[in-house]
Motif scaffolding. Sequence first.
Motif, PDB file in Angstrom:
ATOM      1  N   ASP A 123      18.667 -33.207  31.353  1.00 29.86           N
ATOM      2  CA  ASP A 123      19.865 -34.026  31.117  1.00 29.86           C
ATOM      3  C   ASP A 123      20.602 -34.314  32.415  1.00 29.86           C
ATOM      4  O   ASP A 123      21.085 -35.421  32.638  1.00 29.86           O
ATOM      5  N   ARG A 152      19.005 -37.080  34.292  1.00 31.92           N
ATOM      6  CA  ARG A 152      18.818 -38.358  33.617  1.00 31.92           C
ATOM      7  C   ARG A 152      19.312 -39.489  34.516  1.00 31.92           C
ATOM      8  O   ARG A 152      20.411 -39.425  35.068  1.00 31.92           O
ATOM      9  N   PHE A 200      16.713 -34.594  24.615  1.00 31.36           N
ATOM     10  CA  PHE A 200      17.816 -34.993  25.476  1.00 31.36           C
ATOM     11  C   PHE A 200      19.093 -34.997  24.641  1.00 31.36           C
ATOM     12  O   PHE A 200      19.068 -35.275  23.444  1.00 31.36           O
TER      13      PHE A 200
END
Length: 440
Positions: A26, A29, A5
């Motif tokens: 990402d 997230r 990440f």
Amino acid sequence: MADLFVDDIPGGTPPDALRDDAPLADRLRPRVLDDVVGQDHLTGPEGAIGRMVAAGKLSSMILWGPPGTGKTTIARLLAAAVGMRFEAVSAVFSGVADLKKAFAAADKAALAGQRTLLFVDEIHRFNRAQQDGFLPFVERGTVTLVGATTENPSFVLNAALLSRAQVLILRRLDTEALETLISRGEGLEGPLPLTAEARNALVASADGDGRFLLNQAETLYSARIDNPLDPAGLGKFLQRRVAVYDKDRDGHYNLISALHKSLRGSDPQASLYYMARMLTAGEEPLYVLRRLVLFASEDIGLADPQALTQCLAAKDAYQFLGSPEGELAIVQACLYCATAPKSNAVYGAQKAAWKSARETGSLAPPANILNAPTKLMKDIGYGKNYAYDHNTDDGFSGAHYWPDDMEPQEYYQPVERGFERKVRERMDWWAKKRAQLQNE
């Protein structure tokens, strides 16, 4: 670095600043703790993290869990949830100088009334001395430490650090959690080019790792596949995630423990499964064979004396044939042990006898059972009145063999299972016969 990440790396881009071409993992997230999947036992209202956030105060903690379960995400969201400054270091990329800078920055922020959450990724990679370096800053409240590790904290973190931090266990993502991640990805990129069966296979291939799953999904999107792939097509296009198994770490010990206890519990199917898990993950076959040989004596013993022979024969067969043909002999030994009658009487006898030997020191055996190769030894009673068992009608003299200053002991207690039932019958007969002879 592709499967890290962005904010796994100190100074990484925060989630709200990600570009449209950032990795799918990402872009998906979570922005708040409620969006974290698969960890409700921690982040929910009744979980340890949920309660701390509700109270607005965090204690230092160690987040322990498999890769791809959300440790980094949770740490960042924790800081935001309680209004703390977030500082991140990685034990892979950082050294003592980086830690000193982080502590200095936290001290400066504290003067301005700003609390700091220090996130340390892969904290187990710091040595014991470096781990001790966190203690004064944690104790005086300069930082609230949140460490992340995939290793068992009991083995890799020192006791002083563990006493100041709560260990929170993150679970491997289950199918429902992984399905949620896939659905979120499809919400951004559209349906995956997979049949329903292949989609299920994709989820299964992730082995509980959310990041791996999203990276696999991104690969599928990037390939611009025209016709949906079936499971066979998916298998050719993508690789399964390699199972987590460090031969000198926690996964190793967990699986060998599961194998041993499945064998002891006479479950041949589970025993074979755990053995397969170890061997397919790259465990040394001779290590498994050593454990089977140990099991044959420790948990089967004389309940089935052939168990030890089977295991040693499997070792010889494997060394003779090599892999993969020789692994069939290991399977045979595993199944033999799992289905054999069980007894730990040999194991218990060894422990008791060793303890007795240590406690009694140098007690001499009775003189009548000692050899007398010289005249002097005969004159002082060595071998006098020794009863030669083969000269008796039953092949049993019933003589006394224990040191004069020691009461006879009963270390070995055969069970009423397997071959030991016959051993028990013989021992009971000898005890009865010995009592009769001593009363004559």
